[in-house]
Design a protein around this motif. Structure first.
Motif, short mmCIF file in Angstrom:
data_model
loop_
_atom_site.label_atom_id
_atom_site.label_comp_id
_atom_site.label_asym_id
_atom_site.label_seq_id
_atom_site.Cartn_x
_atom_site.Cartn_y
_atom_site.Cartn_z
N VAL A 76 114.99 1.43 -37.70
CA VAL A 76 115.43 0.18 -37.06
C VAL A 76 114.96 0.29 -35.61
O VAL A 76 115.19 1.31 -34.96
CB VAL A 76 116.97 0.07 -37.10
CG1 VAL A 76 117.44 -1.15 -36.32
CG2 VAL A 76 117.47 0.04 -38.53
N VAL A 77 114.28 -0.73 -35.10
CA VAL A 77 113.80 -0.64 -33.72
C VAL A 77 114.47 -1.68 -32.81
O VAL A 77 114.13 -1.77 -31.63
CB VAL A 77 112.26 -0.74 -33.64
CG1 VAL A 77 111.61 0.51 -34.21
CG2 VAL A 77 111.74 -1.97 -34.34
N ASN B 199 114.19 -8.66 -39.42
CA ASN B 199 112.82 -9.06 -39.17
C ASN B 199 111.93 -7.87 -39.56
O ASN B 199 111.83 -6.90 -38.82
CB ASN B 199 112.65 -9.38 -37.68
CG ASN B 199 111.26 -9.89 -37.34
OD1 ASN B 199 110.82 -9.82 -36.21
ND2 ASN B 199 110.53 -10.41 -38.32
N GLY B 200 111.37 -7.96 -40.75
CA GLY B 200 110.57 -6.83 -41.21
C GLY B 200 109.91 -7.19 -42.51
O GLY B 200 110.27 -8.19 -43.16
N VAL C 142 112.60 -4.04 -37.87
CA VAL C 142 112.34 -2.79 -38.58
C VAL C 142 110.86 -2.41 -38.44
O VAL C 142 109.98 -3.28 -38.52
CB VAL C 142 112.73 -2.96 -40.07
CG1 VAL C 142 112.30 -1.76 -40.89
CG2 VAL C 142 114.23 -3.17 -40.20
N GLU C 143 110.63 -1.14 -38.21
CA GLU C 143 109.27 -0.59 -38.13
C GLU C 143 108.48 -0.99 -39.39
O GLU C 143 109.04 -1.02 -40.48
CB GLU C 143 109.42 0.95 -38.09
CG GLU C 143 108.17 1.76 -38.18
CD GLU C 143 108.48 3.24 -38.54
OE1 GLU C 143 109.62 3.59 -38.86
OE2 GLU C 143 107.52 4.03 -38.50
N SER C 144 107.20 -1.30 -39.21
CA SER C 144 106.39 -1.63 -40.40
C SER C 144 105.53 -0.42 -40.77
O SER C 144 105.42 0.55 -40.00
CB SER C 144 105.47 -2.82 -40.09
OG SER C 144 104.50 -2.43 -39.14
N GLU D 95 104.37 -3.13 -32.95
CA GLU D 95 103.60 -4.37 -32.80
C GLU D 95 104.56 -5.55 -32.69
O GLU D 95 105.45 -5.72 -33.53
CB GLU D 95 102.72 -4.54 -34.02
CG GLU D 95 101.62 -5.53 -33.78
CD GLU D 95 100.48 -5.33 -34.74
OE1 GLU D 95 99.92 -4.22 -34.78
OE2 GLU D 95 100.17 -6.29 -35.46
N GLN D 96 104.41 -6.32 -31.63
CA GLN D 96 105.31 -7.45 -31.43
C GLN D 96 104.50 -8.73 -31.53
O GLN D 96 103.44 -8.82 -30.93
CB GLN D 96 105.94 -7.38 -30.04
CG GLN D 96 106.57 -6.05 -29.73
CD GLN D 96 108.07 -6.15 -29.59
OE1 GLN D 96 108.58 -7.18 -29.22
NE2 GLN D 96 108.76 -5.09 -29.91
#
Ligand SMILES: C[S@@+](CC[C@H](N)C(=O)[O-])C[C@H]1O[C@@H](n2cnc3c(N)ncnc32)[C@H](O)[C@@H]1O
Length: 703
Positions: free
Chosen positions: A76-77, A168-169, A526-528, A589-590
């Motif tokens: 989780v970021v 969001n992931g 969440v990290e991809s 990455e945003q």
């Protein structure tokens, strides 16, 4: 890249190599002639084989490494909260009013500049505004951590108050992360996946090969199935393009005996004259259950269906309708259903000349005892009728054609969303009425007023709005869990839920009233998998490997290099992450472009890994460092454990002092388990690193 696509590359390539050696490299005739091992064909074959085996083992190493990265649970970021003001403690109000970013977000989401007087806008955001608008939402992402913890520590049971969780992931990664927590917890899944139509105007990817689309769906359905409870149901909209494929896939994942319905939803009522052959006005809505514990579905009764009930004889049991007592079968066919019945009004004994009755003599006696036979107002009916009371009939049996009038259309959905935002913000949303209709279905006679609704292709957030509408309708406490990877997460989905909480009617981007509802939403990023790849760093020239003899060095490069040299990479959880949890960052990455250093939320990641229901959060300062402490319930095989987790920077701690302070402050003795990062003497403390690592590397639960 998808999970099920991972066959074993090494085995496959070894098979191919064998075939190649036999067919292309060795000339069998030559081999027969030459019988010593040094003949040219044998040498040639050996050389080819040696080189090929090295290449294969190197490729296999890369594949295994990629698979490990793909399957590891992602971090989780970001974790933040959107909360209506009525739930925010007053002592945070000043800070809120001083936060320009928050005020700007309100102007944007609620369009305050356009408000008319009914909405009580007095030209500025002040205490009066806050008091008058309890359903305006704050967004903790716009505040610092201290504010967030002040807010959170005001709640005794965060899990209980949370109405919705948004992620969001990418959905495979997100479902994989949350699977421990929500396993068997979800009552209803609704998804509206990309239809794979090849349409170029879709913002999201909608042009897979059929096989890639199927493999993409297979992975996600397998994960989702594990989240659905034994009495839960799964619904998916789909058009003709992939309907057969999706049906076959669902048969495979849920079992064909768990097919429930293939509903035709009339999504539009106008025909498109652009169509060359047929203009399709329906979508499929597939419904599956997970087990046969779900055996009865009912829809709520409608005014129409109730209109056939009345009470001409003032029966104290209320309104009723009647059904015939005469069996379509003949007396000869059903001799056990043949007897005479007394009409109590005329005293006549009645038999049917040709047909049997519908009920056995025993059931008939019960009907007489319960006064359920109706003979007409003056007893002048030839045969009796059986009374059915409105109070006794359950809901309606659902049918598998859902007309647009009762279910909504795609046009209506676009128009409503357009009204909320004042412009078109999303292509092809589903109507809230469709999901509300799904949500009103009773399972085994029970209305779902609680429980989780999951949508992992959440798009503009229609499912969230539908669940809020349902709760408003019947005071229910259903919760929503939405996963969406696109940028609409921030530009449409979140603001849509903020808007819905504030007002139930919008026109041209402006609320029509202040008829809102309390709402507490938790959201994560969440990290991809791509983030994982982007953050792998190989440590160069480790001296031990440099000193290896050449043969061993080759082995090392072919088979072990990636695993050893990536050890310190962020996605694989380097040791250093645990010594300074707040300082552990990944480049994430945003908005599809820049990669920003982002602090990993180890606390929330750990909660998901152990499947925790978090009840309380605290933040405290001790020995010049911040402590984040959480209290959770964790379902285990032996029952629910109460768990405390504690996180802090570990450098230069005085462990004894910490123990005295902590045990007193948090009563650590009273928990079943206490997890602390790094060393500690806190009562019952166990290091959380091992559990974290083990859970992070566990294979996805797709059984
Ligand atoms: C057809 S739309 C859903 C629309 C939604 N029902 C609504 O009413 O707004 C499909 C959504 O799935 C998202 N999506 C596609 N593949 C995804 C994936 N692998 N992970 C997460 N979201 C995905 C797309 O970004 C798109 O928003």
């Amino acid at each position: 890249m998808d999970y099920f696509v991972h066959k074993n590359l090494q085995k496959f390539l070894e098979g191919e190599l064998k075939f190649f050696l036999q067919n292309e490299v060795l000339d069998v005739d030559e081999l027969i002639k030459a019988n010593d091992g040094s003949s040219p064909p044998v040498l040639r074959a050996r050389t080819v084989r040696d080189i090929a085996e090295r290449i294969i083992s190197f490729l296999a190493q890369i594949e295994d490494f990629q698979k490990r990265l793909f399957e590891k649970k992602k971090f989780v970021v970001q974790t933040d909260y959107m909360v209506t003001l009525d739930q925010v403690p007053d002592d945070l109000y000043d800070e809120i009013l001083e936060n320009d970013e928050q005020l700007e977000q309100w102007r944007d989401v609620y369009n305050t500049d356009q408000w008319d007087t009914d909405l009580k806008w007095q030209g500025e955001f002040d205490q009066t505004f806050l008091n008058n608008h309890p359903y305006v939402m704050i967004d903790t992402a716009l505040f610092d951590d201290e504010f967030k913890f002040k807010l959170l520590s005001d709640f005794d049971d965060i899990e209980e108050v949370t109405d919705g969780v948004l992620v969001n992931g990418e959905n495979f990664q997100s479902l994989n992360l949350i699977s421990e927590k929500y396993q068997n917890e979800v009552d209803c899944v609704f998804i509206d996946p990309p239809y794979n139509t090849g349409g170029r105007d879709f913002i999201y990817k909608d042009r897979y090969q059929h096989s890639s689309w199927l493999s993409m769906m297979a992975d996600r359905l397998a994960l989702a199935k594990n989240l659905i409870s034994d009495e839960g149901a799964f619904f998916a909209t789909i058009d003709d393009n992939e309907k057969t494929n999706l049906t076959q896939l669902c048969d495979l994942v849920f079992g064909s005996s768990n097919f429930v319905a293939d509903i035709a939803w009339e999504k539009r009522y106008t025909r498109s004259n652009n169509a060359k052959m047929f203009s399709s006005v329906k979508d499929g809505l597939l419904c599956y259950r997970t087990t046969d514990k779900l055996s009865l579905l009912r829809e709520p009764r409608t005014e129409d269906s109730d209109s056939i009930y009345s009470n001409p004889d003032d029966d104290p049991r209320g309104e009723w309708t009647s059904v015939s007592y005469v069996n379509p079968a003949s007396k000869e066919d059903r001799p056990n259903l043949v007897y005479s019945i007394e009409n109590p009004i005329t005293g006549k004994e009645v038999t049917h000349p040709t047909n049997a009755w519908k009920y056995s003599p025993e059931t008939h006696s019960e009907h007489v005892e319960e006064d359920r036979l109706y003979w007409g107002e003056d007893g002048d009916y030839e045969y009796p009728r059986l009374k059915r009371f409105l109070s006794e009939v359950g809901g309606l049996v659902p049918v598998d054609i859902w007309d647009y009038e009762k279910t909504g259309t795609t046009d209506e959905a676009s128009i409503a969303l357009g009204h909320m935002f004042g412009e078109k913000v999303f292509d092809n949303p589903k109507p809230t009425r469709l999901i509300e209709r799904i949500g009103r279905i009773k399972y085994n006679g029970n209305k779902l007023e609680q429980g989780y609704f999951l949508d992992f292709f959440a798009g503009s957030g229609t499912t969230g709005q539908a669940v809020m509408n349902l709760n408003r309708e019947d005071n229910g406490n259903r919760k929503y869990l939405l996963v969406e990877m696109g940028q609409y997460f921030d530009s449409v989905l979140r603001p849509r839920l903020q808007k819905t909480a504030f007002s139930n009617e919008w026109s041209e981007g402006v609320p029509e009233n202040r008829d809102g509802q309390p709402q507490f939403i938790k959201y994560h990023r969440v990290e991809s998998y791509e983030d994982s790849l982007n953050n792998i760093v190989l440590s160069k020239g480790q001296s031990r490997q440099q000193a290896l003899p050449i043969e061993e060095l080759n082995d090392y490069v072919e088979s072990y290099l990636l695993e050893f040299e990536s050890e310190e990479s962020g996605p694989l959880l380097p040791e250093s992450a645990f010594s300074d949890p707040d300082g552990f960052e990944l480049k994430i990455e945003q908005n599809g472009a820049s990669r920003e250093p982002t602090t990993v939320d180890l606390v929330e990641t750990f909660h998901y890994l152990i499947g925790a229901n978090v009840t309380q959060y605290w933040s405290a300062i001790h020995q010049d460092r911040k402590y984040v402490v959480t209290e959770c319930d964790v379902d285990t095989e032996s029952g629910v454990e109460t768990v405390l987790t504690a996180w802090r920077r570990t450098e230069d701690i005085n462990y004894e002092e910490e123990k005295t302070w902590f045990d007193d402050e948090f009563d650590s003795e009273s928990y079943d388990r206490v997890y602390v990062n790094g060393e500690s003497q806190i009562a019952q403390a166990e290091p959380l690193e091992i559990t974290f690592r083990e859970k992070m590397e566990e294979s996805p639960n797709v059984a």
